[in-house]
Design an enzyme around this catalytic site. Structure first.
Site, PDB file in Angstrom:
ATOM      1  N   ASP A 312     -18.946  16.697  28.556  1.00  0.00           N
ATOM      2  CA  ASP A 312     -19.699  17.456  27.527  1.00  0.00           C
ATOM      3  C   ASP A 312     -19.705  18.968  27.699  1.00  0.00           C
ATOM      4  OD1 ASP A 312     -20.363  15.021  26.499  1.00  0.00           O
ATOM      5  OD2 ASP A 312     -22.509  15.151  26.915  1.00  0.00           O
ATOM      6  N   ASP A 531     -28.714   6.187  28.872  1.00  0.00           N
ATOM      7  CA  ASP A 531     -28.338   7.554  28.483  1.00  0.00           C
ATOM      8  C   ASP A 531     -29.513   8.513  28.579  1.00  0.00           C
ATOM      9  OD1 ASP A 531     -25.640   6.979  27.643  1.00  0.00           O
ATOM     10  OD2 ASP A 531     -26.512   5.981  25.901  1.00  0.00           O
TER      11      ASP A 531
HETATM   12  C1  BGC Z   1     -26.482  10.541  33.803  1.00  0.00           C
HETATM   13  C2  BGC Z   1     -25.940  10.412  35.205  1.00  0.00           C
HETATM   14  C3  BGC Z   1     -25.370   9.041  35.406  1.00  0.00           C
HETATM   15  C4  BGC Z   1     -24.336   8.737  34.351  1.00  0.00           C
HETATM   16  C5  BGC Z   1     -23.790   7.343  34.460  1.00  0.00           C
HETATM   17  C6  BGC Z   1     -25.408  10.192  32.809  1.00  0.00           C
HETATM   18  O1  BGC Z   1     -25.954  10.172  31.538  1.00  0.00           O
HETATM   19  O2  BGC Z   1     -26.978  11.819  33.582  1.00  0.00           O
HETATM   20  O3  BGC Z   1     -26.987  10.639  36.119  1.00  0.00           O
HETATM   21  O4  BGC Z   1     -24.810   8.945  36.683  1.00  0.00           O
HETATM   22  O5  BGC Z   1     -24.893   8.905  33.072  1.00  0.00           O
HETATM   23  O6  BGC Z   1     -24.718   6.393  34.126  1.00  0.00           O
END
Ligand code: BGC
Length: 595
Positions: A312, A531
């Protein structure tokens, strides 16, 4: 001569030089028999070239350090190098082992590289010396000759082609596509989460859940602490080595995700580092440096390590500069410089393959976004030491749910009721309905911008399946909106929705080389990890994560984010990255292909 295994970045077979000789072991003393071969590969353009040099030790083990020397035949001048310390005096070059790697056991190889300028011819150095002894062996290279005859009524011609090949997957060799011929790393921590939920669920659903655990998911380095906490990066790499013990190489994907002002346009995945609190310097010293040091450990050199670079981040600098944290990430240079630093460190390790985030079709598909995105991402990469050769490709749809294909809507320009499908409310004139079309176009544009024609795309298919009973099998209707809404498999309420999407399902299983131009379908976001937290919090948690209204199923109110539609987020979700059993169950039930 043409080589079947182009190093990444090989623009054309003609630009690649492969040098080898016959195997002769020379000996200088009775107790230390030196012997070596060198594989010298060049990817060149008008005024410069990148060389990858693989040194194979065919003699006695070296423990006290090594130096490789050669003389350039022309005016080649090294500008910078990696995985060795280079010194050049006139035409003479010496490359000394990196301090962390003074040993070279018998049969082992080391790969070093450099960028250089030249003019006129760029001939290969005629010979190399290892610790003072000329290298004259070449066991990693094989030459095959094939002869074909074509005959016409009056003439007969014979064509002879010579093909030079190297054995794929040699330690230290940088492959064109790391996913081919490898098995994906299974993260035991993720597997445990899935299997315990499968046990508790039981029945046919439990059986389907268990199948998810057989697929490789990425390891997220989402904070400095993740490098060492729990299993830690070393623990994952050691486990990957263990998983490769049967002989099949393992590809392990490591997500690099800790830029200062992370997730600058949202709150759910805000991180620990801030631009205004010395974040960039900390990112380099406390985050990238230790990761690079671990990945460069020679004991991991047979692993194929994929670096997934900063989800992102650069796309946010294209579309979200109205948000203060993105503006700061941009004006300070923190995102661009952080990514360049990461790429410089990681691309210096021969068995690391870097893929940079390019958002997804529903974000950057409009021409007004795509053009500037390609420019920013390309310029960022070109500003690294190895330039376009510091990456192996690009990854789209990370942690998103845009479909790989929209099978019922293959033509965005199709007219329905005298209107093009792309003009439908759901697409808002964005001509890219799916990741296959988006990735293909992005790839073409990067190649036009100077990237090698061999760059490969990845699509995160972990949650873009959109199966289950609501999946349409065709499109119909007399208006574009009716037609599009009846036909699209992407059932989001708005294409801008992104948090814990109800109805989305597990997508295509991780697959190597699934279609032209694509290195793999991958699962970067581990299915079932949240998420973002659904309910309001009193502020950031200890990792910096916060509640984002886009994760609240009742929120309806952001014109820019989702046109004031409901968010489509599932209720009850925990903070980003945490295990969310209800989310996982829904993804399994809506998997396409079904599990
Ligand atoms: C989070 C991370 C996480 C990743 C995988 C992201 O949205 O901020 O902390 O490791 O997703 O689940």
């Amino acid at each position: 001569m043409s080589a079947t295994k182009l190093a990444r970045g090989g623009a054309a077979a003609a630009a690649l030089t492969l040098c080898s000789g016959l195997l002769i072991l020379a000996s200088t003393s009775a107790n230390a028999a030196p012997g070596c071969s060198v594989d010298y590969r060049v990817n060149q353009w008008d005024t410069g070239f990148t060389a990858n040099v693989t040194l194979n030790n065919l003699g006695d083990a070296i423990s006290g350090g090594w130096t490789l020397e050669w003389d350039f035949p022309g005016n080649q001048k090294i500008t910078n190098g990696w995985s060795a310390t280079f010194a050049q005096s006139g035409q003479h070059v010496s490359a000394k082992n990196p301090s962390w790697s003074p040993t070279l056991p018998t049969g082992a190889s080391a790969t070093i590289g450099f960028n250089a300028s030249y003019s006129g011819a760029n001939a290969t150095p005629p010979s190399f010396k290892l610790n003072g002894t000329t290298c004259s062996g070449g066991p990693t290279t094989t030459t095959s000759t094939s002869t074909s005859t074509s005959t016409s009524t009056s003439t007969s011609t014979t064509t002879t082609t010579t093909t030079t090949t190297t054995t794929p997957g040699q330690p230290g060799e940088h492959l064109a596509n790391p996913y081919v011929g490898a098995k994906g790393y299974l993260n035991p921590d993720y597997v445990a989460n899935v299997n315990s939920l499968a046990d508790a669920t039981g029945g046919a659903l439990g059986t389907s859940m268990r199948k998810v655990a057989q697929n490789s998911t990425a390891v997220w380095m989402d904070r400095i602490g993740a490098i060492t906490a729990g299993r830690g990066l070393t623990g994952h790499l050691d486990e990957a080595l263990r998983q490769s013990s049967g002989g099949t190489p393992v590809v392990i994907q490591v997500v690099v995700y800790d830029l200062p002002n992370r997730d600058c346009a949202a709150l759910a995945s805000n991180g620990e580092l801030k631009v205004g609190e010395n974040g960039l310097a900390r990112y380099k010293a406390e985050y990238i440096d230790p990761i690079a040091a671990i990945l460069a450990d020679p004991k991991y050199r047979d692993l194929r390590i994929v670096g997934i670079i900063e989800p992102d981040s650069l796309p946010n600098l294209v579309t979200n500069l109205s948000k203060p944290k993105c503006a700061e990430a941009n004006s300070s240079g923190a995102y661009v410089q952080g990514i360049q630093y990461a790429l410089n460190k990681l691309s210096a390790i021969p068995n690391v393959y870097n893929y940079v985030d390019i958002g997804h079709s529903g974000w950057l598909g409009w021409d007004s976004n795509m053009g500037p995105s390609v420019q920013l991402i390309a310029n960022t990469i070109k500003g690294t030491t190895k330039g376009v050769n510091s990456v192996d490709g690009f990854v789209s749809n990370m942690a998103n749910t845009s479909p790989t294909d929209e099978p019922n809507l293959p033509d965005p320009n199709l007219n329905v009721g005298s209107q093009q499908l792309r003009s439908a409310t759901f697409y808002q004139w964005n001509p890219y309905f799916d990741e296959a079309d988006f990735g293909t176009e992005m790839r073409n544009r990067f190649i036009s911008a100077g990237f090698p024609s061999g760059i490969g795309m990845l699509i995160d298919t972990s949650r873009n399946g959109w199966g289950g009973p609501n999946r349409p099998t065709g499109a119909s209707g007399s208006t574009v909106d009716a037609y599009v809404n009846s036909g699209r498999i992407d059932r989001k309420l708005h294409r801008g929705n992104w948090c814990n999407q109800a109805g989305s399902g597990i997508g295509e299983r991780p697959t190597a080389a699934p279609r032209a131009g694509f290195d793999a379908y991958v699962w970067i976001k581990p299915p079932g990890e949240s998420d973002g937290i659904a309910t309001k919090t009193d502020g950031p948690n200890e990792e910096g994560k916060q509640h984002d209204p886009m994760c609240d199923p009742a929120f309806r109110g952001d014109e820019q984010a989702n046109g004031r539609n409901l968010t489509g987020a599932m209720a009850g979700a925990p903070h980003a990255g945490s295990w969310f059993p209800a989310g996982f169950t829904s993804l399994v039930q809506n998997a396409y292909p079904a599990l």
